[in-house]
Motif scaffolding. Sequence first.
Motif, PDB file in Angstrom:
ATOM      1  N   GLN A  15     -75.169  14.914  86.607  1.00  0.00           N
ATOM      2  CA  GLN A  15     -76.467  15.226  86.005  1.00  0.00           C
ATOM      3  C   GLN A  15     -76.432  14.978  84.501  1.00  0.00           C
ATOM      4  OE1 GLN A  15     -79.346  16.133  87.540  1.00  0.00           O
ATOM      5  NE2 GLN A  15     -78.238  15.809  89.451  1.00  0.00           N
ATOM      6  N   GLU A  16     -77.342  14.123  84.048  1.00  0.00           N
ATOM      7  CA  GLU A  16     -77.487  13.852  82.624  1.00  0.00           C
ATOM      8  C   GLU A  16     -78.948  14.045  82.231  1.00  0.00           C
ATOM      9  OE1 GLU A  16     -73.860  10.654  82.115  1.00  0.00           O
ATOM     10  OE2 GLU A  16     -75.907   9.892  82.290  1.00  0.00           O
ATOM     11  N   TYR A  17     -79.154  14.303  80.966  1.00  0.00           N
ATOM     12  CA  TYR A  17     -80.498  14.509  80.450  1.00  0.00           C
ATOM     13  C   TYR A  17     -80.615  13.785  79.111  1.00  0.00           C
ATOM     14  CZ  TYR A  17     -84.664  16.803  78.658  1.00  0.00           C
ATOM     15  OH  TYR A  17     -85.904  17.055  78.157  1.00  0.00           O
ATOM     16  N   VAL A  18     -81.729  13.095  78.918  1.00  0.00           N
ATOM     17  CA  VAL A  18     -82.021  12.383  77.675  1.00  0.00           C
ATOM     18  C   VAL A  18     -83.134  13.128  76.956  1.00  0.00           C
ATOM     19  CG1 VAL A  18     -82.891  10.228  76.678  1.00  0.00           C
ATOM     20  CG2 VAL A  18     -81.360  10.156  78.659  1.00  0.00           C
ATOM     21  N   GLY A  19     -82.965  13.327  75.661  1.00  0.00           N
ATOM     22  CA  GLY A  19     -83.989  14.011  74.889  1.00  0.00           C
ATOM     23  C   GLY A  19     -84.031  13.512  73.458  1.00  0.00           C
ATOM     24  N   ALA A  20     -84.981  14.031  72.691  1.00  0.00           N
ATOM     25  CA  ALA A  20     -85.123  13.703  71.270  1.00  0.00           C
ATOM     26  C   ALA A  20     -85.426  14.979  70.509  1.00  0.00           C
ATOM     27  CB  ALA A  20     -86.237  12.693  71.066  1.00  0.00           C
ATOM     28  N   THR A  21     -84.913  15.070  69.291  1.00  0.00           N
ATOM     29  CA  THR A  21     -85.086  16.277  68.481  1.00  0.00           C
ATOM     30  C   THR A  21     -84.811  15.987  67.017  1.00  0.00           C
ATOM     31  OG1 THR A  21     -84.389  18.582  68.236  1.00  0.00           O
ATOM     32  CG2 THR A  21     -82.682  17.002  68.790  1.00  0.00           C
ATOM     33  N   ALA A  22     -85.294  16.869  66.162  1.00  0.00           N
ATOM     34  CA  ALA A  22     -84.963  16.795  64.740  1.00  0.00           C
ATOM     35  C   ALA A  22     -83.736  17.651  64.421  1.00  0.00           C
ATOM     36  CB  ALA A  22     -86.146  17.252  63.897  1.00  0.00           C
ATOM     37  N   ASP A  23     -83.349  18.552  65.331  1.00  0.00           N
ATOM     38  CA  ASP A  23     -82.208  19.445  65.108  1.00  0.00           C
ATOM     39  C   ASP A  23     -81.337  19.445  66.354  1.00  0.00           C
ATOM     40  OD1 ASP A  23     -80.400  21.504  64.663  1.00  0.00           O
ATOM     41  OD2 ASP A  23     -81.898  22.873  63.843  1.00  0.00           O
ATOM     42  N   ILE A  24     -80.369  18.555  66.385  1.00  0.00           N
ATOM     43  CA  ILE A  24     -79.572  18.350  67.605  1.00  0.00           C
ATOM     44  C   ILE A  24     -78.703  19.555  67.943  1.00  0.00           C
ATOM     45  CG2 ILE A  24     -77.606  17.180  66.543  1.00  0.00           C
ATOM     46  CD1 ILE A  24     -77.889  15.152  68.924  1.00  0.00           C
ATOM     47  N   ARG A  25     -78.161  20.232  66.944  1.00  0.00           N
ATOM     48  CA  ARG A  25     -77.318  21.414  67.229  1.00  0.00           C
ATOM     49  C   ARG A  25     -78.137  22.525  67.892  1.00  0.00           C
ATOM     50  NH1 ARG A  25     -74.759  20.082  61.980  1.00  0.00           N
ATOM     51  NH2 ARG A  25     -72.676  19.324  62.479  1.00  0.00           N
ATOM     52  N   GLN A  26     -79.317  22.792  67.328  1.00  0.00           N
ATOM     53  CA  GLN A  26     -80.165  23.841  67.897  1.00  0.00           C
ATOM     54  C   GLN A  26     -80.651  23.454  69.289  1.00  0.00           C
ATOM     55  OE1 GLN A  26     -80.764  27.003  66.755  1.00  0.00           O
ATOM     56  NE2 GLN A  26     -81.585  27.198  68.828  1.00  0.00           N
ATOM     57  N   ARG A  27     -80.952  22.184  69.476  1.00  0.00           N
ATOM     58  CA  ARG A  27     -81.457  21.743  70.788  1.00  0.00           C
ATOM     59  C   ARG A  27     -80.393  21.916  71.868  1.00  0.00           C
ATOM     60  NH1 ARG A  27     -84.959  22.316  74.006  1.00  0.00           N
ATOM     61  NH2 ARG A  27     -85.753  20.575  75.192  1.00  0.00           N
ATOM     62  N   LEU A  28     -79.134  21.610  71.556  1.00  0.00           N
ATOM     63  CA  LEU A  28     -78.058  21.805  72.531  1.00  0.00           C
ATOM     64  C   LEU A  28     -77.905  23.299  72.841  1.00  0.00           C
ATOM     65  CD1 LEU A  28     -75.862  20.591  74.308  1.00  0.00           C
ATOM     66  CD2 LEU A  28     -74.313  20.720  72.336  1.00  0.00           C
ATOM     67  N   LYS A  29     -78.003  24.144  71.812  1.00  0.00           N
ATOM     68  CA  LYS A  29     -77.959  25.594  72.048  1.00  0.00           C
ATOM     69  C   LYS A  29     -79.104  26.026  72.970  1.00  0.00           C
ATOM     70  CE  LYS A  29     -75.837  26.749  67.636  1.00  0.00           C
ATOM     71  NZ  LYS A  29     -76.055  27.363  66.308  1.00  0.00           N
ATOM     72  N   ASP A  30     -80.287  25.456  72.751  1.00  0.00           N
ATOM     73  CA  ASP A  30     -81.439  25.785  73.603  1.00  0.00           C
ATOM     74  C   ASP A  30     -81.192  25.383  75.048  1.00  0.00           C
ATOM     75  OD1 ASP A  30     -82.764  26.770  71.381  1.00  0.00           O
ATOM     76  OD2 ASP A  30     -84.012  24.982  71.115  1.00  0.00           O
ATOM     77  N   HIS A  31     -80.643  24.192  75.261  1.00  0.00           N
ATOM     78  CA  HIS A  31     -80.338  23.746  76.631  1.00  0.00           C
ATOM     79  C   HIS A  31     -79.345  24.714  77.283  1.00  0.00           C
ATOM     80  CE1 HIS A  31     -82.504  19.969  76.916  1.00  0.00           C
ATOM     81  NE2 HIS A  31     -82.021  19.579  75.755  1.00  0.00           N
ATOM     82  N   ASN A  32     -78.323  25.111  76.544  1.00  0.00           N
ATOM     83  CA  ASN A  32     -77.288  25.983  77.107  1.00  0.00           C
ATOM     84  C   ASN A  32     -77.725  27.435  77.238  1.00  0.00           C
ATOM     85  OD1 ASN A  32     -75.199  24.205  77.829  1.00  0.00           O
ATOM     86  ND2 ASN A  32     -74.714  23.918  75.667  1.00  0.00           N
ATOM     87  N   ALA A  33     -78.847  27.789  76.631  1.00  0.00           N
ATOM     88  CA  ALA A  33     -79.390  29.141  76.771  1.00  0.00           C
ATOM     89  C   ALA A  33     -80.502  29.196  77.815  1.00  0.00           C
ATOM     90  CB  ALA A  33     -79.920  29.625  75.423  1.00  0.00           C
ATOM     91  N   GLY A  34     -80.782  28.052  78.458  1.00  0.00           N
ATOM     92  CA  GLY A  34     -81.809  28.025  79.490  1.00  0.00           C
ATOM     93  C   GLY A  34     -83.225  27.938  78.958  1.00  0.00           C
ATOM     94  N   ARG A  35     -83.392  27.535  77.693  1.00  0.00           N
ATOM     95  CA  ARG A  35     -84.723  27.471  77.092  1.00  0.00           C
ATOM     96  C   ARG A  35     -85.348  26.078  77.177  1.00  0.00           C
ATOM     97  NH1 ARG A  35     -82.125  31.189  73.347  1.00  0.00           N
ATOM     98  NH2 ARG A  35     -81.560  29.449  72.009  1.00  0.00           N
ATOM     99  N   SER A  36     -85.020  25.342  78.203  1.00  0.00           N
ATOM    100  CA  SER A  36     -85.634  24.040  78.448  1.00  0.00           C
ATOM    101  C   SER A  36     -86.083  24.012  79.907  1.00  0.00           C
ATOM    102  CB  SER A  36     -84.634  22.909  78.191  1.00  0.00           C
ATOM    103  OG  SER A  36     -85.202  21.666  78.516  1.00  0.00           O
ATOM    104  N   VAL A  37     -87.260  23.520  80.142  1.00  0.00           N
ATOM    105  CA  VAL A  37     -87.831  23.534  81.494  1.00  0.00           C
ATOM    106  C   VAL A  37     -86.968  22.759  82.489  1.00  0.00           C
ATOM    107  CG1 VAL A  37     -89.827  22.828  82.859  1.00  0.00           C
ATOM    108  CG2 VAL A  37     -90.157  23.803  80.590  1.00  0.00           C
ATOM    109  N   HIS A  38     -86.390  21.633  82.068  1.00  0.00           N
ATOM    110  CA  HIS A  38     -85.736  20.720  83.007  1.00  0.00           C
ATOM    111  C   HIS A  38     -84.236  20.917  83.165  1.00  0.00           C
ATOM    112  CE1 HIS A  38     -89.460  18.536  83.318  1.00  0.00           C
ATOM    113  NE2 HIS A  38     -89.546  18.526  81.999  1.00  0.00           N
TER     114      HIS A  38
END
Length: 83
Positions: A15-38
């Motif tokens: 399983q891989e996911y492609v995304g875009a962000t202005a803050d990559i560190r925070q976005r990875l934290k969000d993914h690992n905290a379950g704060r992304s729909v997908h």
Amino acid sequence: MWYVYVIRSLAFPEQEYVGATADIRQRLKDHNAGRSVHTPKFMPWMLVWYCAFPDKHRALAFETYLKSHSGRAFSRKRLLGPG
């Protein structure tokens, strides 16, 4: 700067996911905290690739390409290599 990134599930490596962000560190934290729909059902995630772009529009255009059929093939062949 804006970033296009690819993350891979540690629990489900196929399983891989492609995304875009202005803050990559925070976005990875969000993914690992379950704060992304997908992505919550495949946590935890690790960053496997990213690229910086000078503006949001170019980053979003490349993200869209990587999510396409030909973009996924390009990503596997040129960016991520054999898995």
